[in-house]
Write an enzyme that holds these catalytic residues in place. Structure first.
Site, PDB file in Angstrom:
ATOM      1  CE  LYS A  51      -4.788  -1.579   0.559  1.00 15.45           C
ATOM      2  NZ  LYS A  51      -5.267  -1.295  -0.277  1.00 15.45           N
ATOM      3  CB  SER A  76      -8.968  -2.575   8.131  1.00 15.52           C
ATOM      4  OG  SER A  76      -8.199  -3.080   6.487  1.00 15.52           O
ATOM      5  CD  GLU A 202     -13.383 -10.974  -4.636  1.00 15.84           C
ATOM      6  OE1 GLU A 202     -14.085 -10.146  -4.203  1.00 15.84           O
ATOM      7  OE2 GLU A 202     -13.723 -11.696  -4.711  1.00 15.84           O
ATOM      8  N   GLY A 206     -16.639 -12.810   0.905  1.00 13.42           N
ATOM      9  CA  GLY A 206     -16.452 -11.891   0.992  1.00 13.42           C
ATOM     10  C   GLY A 206     -16.393 -11.213  -0.913  1.00 13.42           C
ATOM     11  CG  ASP A 208     -16.493  -7.391  -3.503  1.00 12.23           C
ATOM     12  OD1 ASP A 208     -16.054  -8.268  -2.503  1.00 12.23           O
ATOM     13  OD2 ASP A 208     -16.015  -6.701  -3.983  1.00 12.23           O
ATOM     14  CB  SER A 302      -0.934  -8.197  -0.423  1.00 13.74           C
ATOM     15  OG  SER A 302      -1.023  -8.587   0.547  1.00 13.74           O
TER      16      SER A 302
END
Length: 317
Positions: A51, A76, A202, A206, A208, A302
């Site tokens: 990130k 988060s 995923e 969740g 999506d 990650s």
């Protein structure tokens, strides 16, 4: 849309700021999967996650006036830390909205970088609306966790580095939350290695992104409860999904138990600590949700932001 030139420009901005993270291998992982697997260890990135790349690239492009006013975001944990550190390095202040159930180790890290933290309930409050109001009320520049071209371009630098070191990969697997990492990967792969198979992972709770890809339109789900807090989002980013829909053909899901098994495997066999979200792509390989025998497979780990007591508790569960 984000272009390869945007990613290359991001790489230039990040030179000397972001770590060029190592690529690791494991004979045991190769034997278990039948593939030749290469692990891009973004758990060794600044703030412990990929990130930092996107946050720094986005904040570094703000005008002087915008930079002086301050920045804000919602996260988060990993993007929160990334914005907090990037803001400090670039001489501005950061205000971060973090869920009430965010790991305290991540909250402490954000505070340690000098940012202000405000809490919210991720299950009853709209993080996007809260953050937009915070930005509007205070004149802050909003740095989204994933749905922003400068953030996506920054995240794409991880894959740019990966392909420079391992140019002949057959497939690349990444965890998927909002889709910034995968959108960046797709931008690079489409320009540098068009035949590369891109596979997203995923949490089963969740899915999506998977539902959205299969429907060909954005699908929202209830905020998932999963051990992978960094992937616990209700819907993909709009810009991210446009890129993903064009370039990604497969998204799979893994259970929390499979994620924890992957964390344990990485600790015992490669001697590295990876947080639940960061272990999702390896979980897909170990659980045979992705089978690529005989292929050269890239995996992005990650992030590695998990406190020692939580790490031990998770592996005991």
């Amino acid at each position: 849309m984000v272009t390869i030139e945007d990613v290359e420009a991001a790489a230039a901005r990040l030179a000397g700021q972001a770590n060029r993270t190592p690529v690791l291998t494991s004979r045991t992982l190769n034997a278990r999967t039948g593939a030749e697997v290469f692990l891009k260890a973004e758990n060794f990135q600044r703030v412990g996650a990929f990130k930092f790349r996107g946050a720094y690239n986005a904040i570094a492009q703000l005008s002087g006036d915008r930079l002086a006013a301050g920045v804000c975001t919602h996260s988060s944990g990993n993007h929160a830390q990334a914005v907090a550190l990037a803001a400090r390095l670039l001489g501005t202040k950061a205000t971060i909205l973090m869920p009430e159930d965010a790991p305290e180790s991540k909250v402490d890290a954000v505070l340690g970088y000098g940012a202000e933290v405000r809490r919210f309930d991720r299950y009853t409050e709209d993080r996007f609306a809260l953050c937009e109001k915070l930005a509007a009320d205070n004149g802050y520049a909003l740095i989204p966790p994933f749905d922003h071209p400068h953030v996506i371009a920054g995240q794409g630098t991880a894959t740019l580095e990966f392909l420079a070191e391992c140019p002949d990969l057959d497939a690349l697997i990444t965890p998927m939350g909002g889709g910034g990492l995968m959108a960046g990967a797709a931008t690079v792969a489409s320009a540098r290695r068009p035949g590369l198979e891109l596979i997203g992972v995923e949490p089963e709770a969740g899915d999506d992104q998977k539902q959205s890809l299969e429907a060909g339109k954005l699908i929202s789900v209830p905020v998932p409860k999963t051990v992978a807090d960094g992937l616990a989002l209700p819907s993909p980013g709009v810009l991210n999904f446009e890129i993903i829909r064009e370039h990604v053909r497969r998204i799979v899901t893994v259970t929390d138990e499979q994620i924890l098994d992957a964390m344990r495997f990485l600790f015992e066999r490669t001697k590295i600590v990876v947080e639940p979200s960061g272990a999702a792509a390896v979980a897909a390989l170990l659980a045979e949700q992705v089978r690529l025998p005989g292929k050269r497979v890239g995996v992005i780990l990650s992030g590695g932001n998990v406190a020692a007591d939580r790490f031990a508790a998770l592996l005991r569960s």
